[in-house]
Design an enzyme around this catalytic site. Structure first.
Site, mmCIF file in Angstrom:
data_model
loop_
_atom_site.group_PDB
_atom_site.id
_atom_site.type_symbol
_atom_site.label_atom_id
_atom_site.label_comp_id
_atom_site.label_asym_id
_atom_site.label_seq_id
_atom_site.Cartn_x
_atom_site.Cartn_y
_atom_site.Cartn_z
ATOM 1 N N SER A 9 55.363 64.407 38.645
ATOM 2 C CA SER A 9 56.171 65.603 38.395
ATOM 3 C C SER A 9 57.230 65.711 39.476
ATOM 4 C CB SER A 9 55.298 66.856 38.424
ATOM 5 O OG SER A 9 56.128 67.992 38.573
ATOM 6 N N HIS A 34 57.805 63.295 34.695
ATOM 7 C CA HIS A 34 57.462 64.641 34.215
ATOM 8 C C HIS A 34 58.481 65.630 34.780
ATOM 9 C CE1 HIS A 34 54.752 67.668 32.537
ATOM 10 N NE2 HIS A 34 54.958 68.379 33.648
ATOM 11 N N ASP A 36 59.697 69.447 34.917
ATOM 12 C CA ASP A 36 59.243 70.828 34.738
ATOM 13 C C ASP A 36 60.411 71.795 34.654
ATOM 14 O OD1 ASP A 36 56.322 70.708 34.757
ATOM 15 O OD2 ASP A 36 56.557 69.929 36.797
ATOM 16 N N MET A 38 61.472 75.613 34.332
ATOM 17 C CA MET A 38 60.961 76.991 34.503
ATOM 18 C C MET A 38 62.134 77.964 34.491
ATOM 19 S SD MET A 38 58.185 76.379 37.510
ATOM 20 C CE MET A 38 57.083 74.962 37.520
ATOM 21 N N HIS A 68 58.667 69.321 30.149
ATOM 22 C CA HIS A 68 57.661 70.370 29.996
ATOM 23 C C HIS A 68 58.385 71.706 30.077
ATOM 24 C CE1 HIS A 68 53.979 72.516 32.069
ATOM 25 N NE2 HIS A 68 54.295 73.049 30.904
ATOM 26 N N MET A 70 58.703 75.445 30.295
ATOM 27 C CA MET A 70 58.030 76.704 30.624
ATOM 28 C C MET A 70 59.109 77.770 30.530
ATOM 29 S SD MET A 70 55.712 75.209 33.733
ATOM 30 C CE MET A 70 56.779 73.762 33.900
ATOM 31 N N MET A 139 47.068 72.392 30.689
ATOM 32 C CA MET A 139 47.338 72.817 32.059
ATOM 33 C C MET A 139 46.002 72.986 32.780
ATOM 34 S SD MET A 139 50.594 72.985 32.295
ATOM 35 C CE MET A 139 50.587 73.540 34.006
ATOM 36 N N ASP A 177 47.858 68.413 33.513
ATOM 37 C CA ASP A 177 48.923 68.777 34.453
ATOM 38 C C ASP A 177 48.423 69.837 35.424
ATOM 39 O OD1 ASP A 177 51.302 69.442 35.714
ATOM 40 O OD2 ASP A 177 52.323 70.144 33.905
HETATM 41 C C1 DX5 Z 1 53.187 73.483 37.200
HETATM 42 C C2 DX5 Z 1 53.835 72.221 36.687
HETATM 43 C C3 DX5 Z 1 53.270 70.970 37.202
HETATM 44 C C4 DX5 Z 1 53.330 70.786 38.691
HETATM 45 C C5 DX5 Z 1 52.084 70.047 39.077
HETATM 46 O O1 DX5 Z 1 53.605 74.550 36.420
HETATM 47 O O2 DX5 Z 1 53.786 72.174 35.272
HETATM 48 O O3 DX5 Z 1 53.848 69.848 36.541
HETATM 49 O O4 DX5 Z 1 54.420 70.059 39.158
HETATM 50 O O5 DX5 Z 1 52.045 69.976 40.435
HETATM 51 P P1 DX5 Z 1 50.777 69.467 41.228
HETATM 52 O O6 DX5 Z 1 50.507 68.081 40.778
HETATM 53 O O7 DX5 Z 1 51.222 69.559 42.642
HETATM 54 O O8 DX5 Z 1 49.649 70.403 40.883
HETATM 55 ZN ZN ZN Z 2 54.401 70.320 34.197
#
Ligand code: DX5
Ligand code: ZN
Length: 231
Positions: A9, A34, A36, A38, A68, A70, A139, A177
């Protein structure tokens, strides 16, 4: 052995040199990126959007990019990410008023589709759309931040989803994840996951320099995965 994929990620990468970070982690043997997204609305944090995905493609990244989402709502941003070079696009069912439509839109846009389940989100959202998903993402932390601890009840949920996928006979990836580290990846794989997102677990362990910076951490993940099913 299943076809395991390691998906660092980039949330935990150095954003000041993101292209090099992605090049280096892929050169070290990771499989997919990956990504993310947000929005400070669906989750309490704000990250990156289609422009950054497109910039990675222009930089020369050829690995699959696993977006991903969010964000809420989701539909408007799907074609933008498809145009920006996304390979997978996954979203949270709570963030879409029309889950079936959002899944179809992802495939119509030329990407592989997926649904993401928060720790407390029931699997019933899968009931009528299994034929429309290419990936199921569980998750193992609450979404919004990297560096949190793996929630152990995810292991049972993984076993349930593995059963659902196997009984369906469909080609669906099972991704996990949050809080994935060297010391728990084997247990997570044994519970049925085949695709492993790791942010702090990968980018927090740089060693060496440049393109071999992440060799040792990716190798340690692979060693752990090689143990699964061999005892
Ligand atoms: C959290 C993300 C993850 C995050 C995971 O909302 O979706 O992808 O980067 O991070 P680690 O591996 O540090 O838990
Ligand atoms: Zn993620």
């Amino acid at each position: 052995m299943p076809d395991y994929l390691i998906a660092p990620s980039i949330l935990s990468a150095d954003f000041a040199c993101l292209g090099e970070e992605v090049d280096n982690v892929i050169a070290s043997g990771a499989d997919i990126v990956h990504f993310d997204v947000m929005d400070n609305h669906y989750v309490p944090n704000l990250t990156i959007g289609p422009l950054v995905c497109e910039a990675l493609r222009k930089h020369g990244v050829t690995a699959a990019i696993d977006v991903h989402l969010m964000v809420k709502p989701v539909d408007h941003i799907i074609p933008d990410f498809a145009r920006a070079g996304a390979s997978y696009i996954t979203f949270h069912p709570e963030a879409s008023d029309h889950i079936d439509r959002s899944l179809s839109l992802i495939r119509e846009s030329g990407c592989r589709s997926g649904l993401v389940f928060n720790p407390a989100t029931p699997l019933s959202h899968l009931d009528y759309v299994l034929d429309k998903v290419d990936m199921i993402l569980l998750m193992s932390v609450n979404p919004g931040f990297g560096g949190q601890s793996f929630i152990p009840s995810t292991l049972d949920k993984l076993r349930q989803v593995r059963r659902i996928i196997d009984e369906s006979g469909r080609d669906i990836r099972l991704e996990v994840d949050g809080g994935v580290k060297v010391d728990n990846i084997a247990e997570i794989a044994a519970a049925g996951a085949d695709t492993f997102v790791a942010g702090s677990g990968v980018f927090g362990f740089s060693s060496g320099s440049d393109d071999n910076r992440y060799d040792s951490i990716v190798a340690r993940f692979r060693q752990e995965l090689a143990k699964v099913g061999s005892c």
